[in-house]
Design an enzyme around this catalytic site. Structure first.
Site, mmCIF file in Angstrom:
data_model
loop_
_atom_site.group_PDB
_atom_site.id
_atom_site.type_symbol
_atom_site.label_atom_id
_atom_site.label_comp_id
_atom_site.label_asym_id
_atom_site.label_seq_id
_atom_site.Cartn_x
_atom_site.Cartn_y
_atom_site.Cartn_z
ATOM 1 N N ASP A 122 0.851 -1.192 0.000
ATOM 2 C CA ASP A 122 0.000 0.000 0.000
ATOM 3 C C ASP A 122 0.885 1.239 0.000
ATOM 4 O OD1 ASP A 122 -1.919 1.937 0.386
ATOM 5 O OD2 ASP A 122 -2.113 1.548 2.541
ATOM 6 N N ASN A 168 -0.466 4.591 -0.271
ATOM 7 C CA ASN A 168 -1.065 5.846 0.212
ATOM 8 C C ASN A 168 -1.743 5.724 1.573
ATOM 9 O OD1 ASN A 168 -3.210 4.316 -0.522
ATOM 10 N ND2 ASN A 168 -4.231 5.878 -1.767
ATOM 11 N N ASP A 207 -4.166 3.853 2.721
ATOM 12 C CA ASP A 207 -5.593 3.536 2.907
ATOM 13 C C ASP A 207 -5.809 2.066 3.265
ATOM 14 O OD1 ASP A 207 -5.117 2.277 0.533
ATOM 15 O OD2 ASP A 207 -6.745 3.245 -0.585
ATOM 16 N N ASP A 265 -1.727 -1.141 -3.874
ATOM 17 C CA ASP A 265 -2.031 -0.358 -5.079
ATOM 18 C C ASP A 265 -0.876 -0.438 -6.071
ATOM 19 O OD1 ASP A 265 -0.165 1.487 -3.879
ATOM 20 O OD2 ASP A 265 -1.840 2.239 -2.654
ATOM 21 N N ASP A 317 -4.964 -10.493 -15.982
ATOM 22 C CA ASP A 317 -6.138 -11.348 -15.857
ATOM 23 C C ASP A 317 -7.202 -10.858 -16.823
ATOM 24 O OD1 ASP A 317 -7.635 -13.399 -14.315
ATOM 25 O OD2 ASP A 317 -6.226 -12.840 -12.736
ATOM 26 N N ASP A 331 -9.606 -16.076 -17.086
ATOM 27 C CA ASP A 331 -10.271 -16.476 -15.848
ATOM 28 C C ASP A 331 -11.531 -17.275 -16.133
ATOM 29 O OD1 ASP A 331 -10.711 -16.048 -12.871
ATOM 30 O OD2 ASP A 331 -12.593 -15.294 -13.688
ATOM 31 N N GLU A 339 -7.253 -20.690 -17.433
ATOM 32 C CA GLU A 339 -7.474 -21.150 -16.066
ATOM 33 C C GLU A 339 -8.525 -22.247 -16.094
ATOM 34 O OE1 GLU A 339 -9.122 -20.209 -11.673
ATOM 35 O OE2 GLU A 339 -10.148 -19.540 -13.464
ATOM 36 N N HIS A 365 -3.974 -17.325 -5.487
ATOM 37 C CA HIS A 365 -4.846 -16.528 -4.619
ATOM 38 C C HIS A 365 -6.146 -17.253 -4.268
ATOM 39 C CE1 HIS A 365 -6.394 -16.220 -8.610
ATOM 40 N NE2 HIS A 365 -7.493 -15.649 -8.171
ATOM 41 N N ASP A 366 -6.384 -18.414 -4.854
ATOM 42 C CA ASP A 366 -7.607 -19.173 -4.565
ATOM 43 C C ASP A 366 -7.339 -20.363 -3.652
ATOM 44 O OD1 ASP A 366 -9.279 -17.590 -6.176
ATOM 45 O OD2 ASP A 366 -8.709 -18.707 -7.968
HETATM 46 C C1 BGC Z 1 -10.554 -16.783 -9.946
HETATM 47 C C2 BGC Z 1 -11.206 -16.526 -8.642
HETATM 48 C C3 BGC Z 1 -12.531 -15.868 -8.921
HETATM 49 C C4 BGC Z 1 -13.379 -16.660 -9.924
HETATM 50 C C5 BGC Z 1 -14.475 -15.826 -10.494
HETATM 51 C C6 BGC Z 1 -11.496 -17.808 -10.518
HETATM 52 O O1 BGC Z 1 -11.060 -18.630 -11.387
HETATM 53 O O2 BGC Z 1 -9.238 -17.256 -9.855
HETATM 54 O O3 BGC Z 1 -10.414 -15.772 -7.782
HETATM 55 O O4 BGC Z 1 -13.250 -15.769 -7.733
HETATM 56 O O5 BGC Z 1 -12.611 -17.097 -10.994
HETATM 57 O O6 BGC Z 1 -13.970 -14.858 -11.344
HETATM 58 CA CA CA Z 2 -3.591 2.104 -1.217
#
Ligand code: BGC
Ligand code: CA
Length: 578
Positions: free
Chosen positions: A54, A56, A58, A62, A131, A233, A287, A353-354
């Site tokens: 981050d 700034n 908040d 970013d 993405d 995605d 993906e 991240h999932d």
């Molecule tokens: C992404 C997830 C997302 C989902 C809906 C997935 O494949 O990796 O983080 O919640 O698609 O977009």
């Molecule tokens: Ca920020």
């Protein structure tokens, strides 16, 4: 109990029945026969912008924050950054609900920041993959606002609607909805719209040529800016049978079979390739890769002109709360390898991240073994055939969040499922145990930069709590320690970059039935490397049949790596065969 999304997207069904294609012992790969591509030789580093840095105060990561860390990113030795979505979004699903594909999310900054980030990466020789979230948009996208406004609006057919006078539409399972119902009734036009993910993520209608043109134009907008690739995605779900036939009861337990790779999906991808991908030097990654290796092949077989590489879930889905079997792990990775040995290309990953954190799920996050096991997993990921993807923070050996109150969680999937479980009277302590291990938020806590307040991530209040272990696990401490997970990561990344055999070389599994160790060779043009990995917290012997007297130890995760066939807890060693 409803399963997690990515357990469910798993590709299990017919895999075992498929005979490995073209895995030939007689013709080891040779450099001259290789179809060399930059994206095959690359190592991808995934950045979750909300949690990276981050700038700034908040409390939200970013673009300027990422820019301030470009030298750190460069120091890792990786070639490509994949950024999770940074487009305008009301953040129902942290950016996977896009309300404007051509603008930057306010929390993250401006288009000028984006241009500076892209330039900063390119100046350092790093490529940028974005993405591309086009199975669905946000319900706050202008297209959807128009679409829902009236049945005759020109945007009506951008989404899937079912008029209520036809009765209730056939059940469709939603992954993130509180009721798991993918049809949401909208009284404004007395109709239901379809959303495979949350209510705020209506699915786009890919049958509509206008939708396809809009998406392709938008992709060109980013490609013209000079980005280097797209991660598609959830695109395997984009095509639907829009007559919406009924599915058999209980289909939701295997919904991927009904949702993935339907209808004209390949047609849309071929069109995307012709209109956009083929015109730029960009890489593309799918993906999810359907239900079988055949499905995955069909996405990435170069002769079909669709995408470059598959990102399949069977490997990452092996780890469960109670652990996993290494024999199963070896079988899955070997099978996927063999079906892609001659054609097509795979991504190699165990976290993103999932998923929960790499070391907590696949290694051992106890103080005693965290470092060794994190390094061992890095060795695995950097020595397999395919393009490695590494998720930010895993290079430090960051661990699961340790949240035990529902109020600590932020993820739409985790929170909606909580409500769902409550509504059906489920045992909520069981659910809390489950999410402590599995919630996607485990991987979304702020990046641990240093031992100062909030791990140096923000001067404000972080949008999600920092993992309490940041005072000991952080980049600054690891920089100073030559034996840290971070410095080993840099070493093993460089080792892969220096050894083309690890990218293209033939893979051969050894000592297949050993439940504790994973050993394999990689061979290219007469150069042969032996990789030995101990997946347990005890000494373990390997039985590779290789005369260790004829090997030379090159690199390992212990200060004094083993030079024989017995490995210490979570030891990883790579030898050259003389
Ligand atoms: C992404 C997830 C997302 C989902 C809906 C997935 O494949 O990796 O983080 O919640 O698609 O977009
Ligand atoms: Ca920020």
């Amino acid at each position: 109990m409803t399963k997690r999304i990515f357990q469910a997207i798993v590709i299990i069904t017919v895999l075992g029945m498929i005979t490995p294609r073209g895995y030939s012992q007689e013709h080891p790969a040779s450099k001259d026969s290789l179809n060399r591509k930059w994206w095959k030789e690359a190592i991808v580093y995934q950045i979750y912008p909300r949690s990276f840095k981050d700038n700034n105060g908040d409390g939200i990561g970013d673009l300027k924050g990422i820019i301030s860390k470009l030298d750190y990113i460069k120091s890792l030795g990786i070639d490509v950054v994949w950024l999770n979505p940074i487009y305008s979004s009301p953040n129902d699903d942290n950016g996977y609900d896009v309300s404007d594909y051509r603008n930057i999310m306010k929390d993250f900054g401006t288009m000028d920041d984006f241009d500076a980030l892209l330039k900063g990466l390119h100046d350092r020789g790093i490529k940028l993959v974005m993405d591309l979230v086009v199975n669905h948009s946000s319900d706050e996208h202008e297209w959807f606002k128009q679409s829902r406004s009236s049945r005759t609006n020109p945007y009506r057919d951008y989404y899937h609607w079912w008029n209520a006078e036809q009765g209730k539409p056939p059940y469709r399972y939603s992954l993130f909805d509180v009721n798991h119902d993918a049809w949401r009734y909208d009284s404004l036009t007395n109709a239901y719209y379809l959303h495979y993910f949350s209510r705020k993520q209506p699915d786009l209608n890919w049958e509509n040529p206008k939708v396809r043109t809009e998406v392709f134009d938008m992709m060109k907008f980013w490609a013209d800016k000079g980005i280097d690739g797209f991660r598609l995605d959830a695109f395997q779900f984009a095509a639907k049978d829009t007559t919406f036939p009924g599915f058999p009861p209980g289909f939701e337990k295997h919904f991927s079979k009904y949702y993935a790779m339907q209808g004209n999906l390949h047609g849309y991808l071929q069109e995307m390739n012709k209109e956009v991908l083929s015109k730029y030097n960009v890489m593309s990654v799918a993906e999810g890769a359907g239900n079988t290796p055949e499905d995955a092949h069909n996405l990435v077989d170069a002769d079909r002109h669709e995408l470059n590489m598959a990102y399949a879930f069977e490997g990452v889905d092996i780890a469960k709360r109670g652990g996993y079997s290494l024999l199963h792990f070896k079988e899955v990775f070997s099978r996927w390898h063999s079906t892609f040995a001659e054609k097509g290309w795979l991504s190699i990953f165990l976290a993103n991240h999932d998923q929960a954190r790499l070391v907590s799920r696949f290694g051992n996050d106890s103080p005693q073994f965290r470092e060794a096991s994190a390094k061992m997993l890095a060795t695995f990921l950097m020595t397999m055939r395919g393009t490695p993807y590494y998720y930010n923070g895993d290079e430090l050996g960051m661990t699961n969040a340790g949240f035990d109150k529902i109020g600590d969680f932020r993820d739409v999937q985790t929170l909606n499922e909580y409500k769902h479980q409550q509504s059906i009277g489920a045992d909520m302590s069981k659910y809390m145990h489950q999410i402590a291990f599995e919630s996607r938020d485990n991987a979304r806590t702020p990046f641990q930069w240093d031992g100062t307040a909030n791990a140096g991530f923000t001067t404000g209040t972080p949008w999600i709590q920092v993992n309490k272990n940041y005072t000991s696990i952080n980049a600054s401490a690891e920089e100073k320690d030559p034996n840290s997970v971070l410095n080993y990561f840099r070493k093993i990344v460089k080792f892969r970059k220096d050894n083309l055999v690890l990218v293209y070389g033939k893979y051969k599994l050894l000592d297949k039935d050993n439940p504790d160790t994973y050993s394999y060779t990689r061979e290219l043009d007469g150069k042969k490397l032996l990789v030995m990995l101990n997946f347990t917290n005890k000494n373990a012997a390997t039985h590779t049949g290789i005369d260790m007297g004829k090997t030379k130890m090159l690199i390992g995760n212990y200060e004094h790596p083993s030079d024989n066939d017995t490995l210490r807890a979570y030891e990883a060693v790579i030898f050259e065969l003389k």
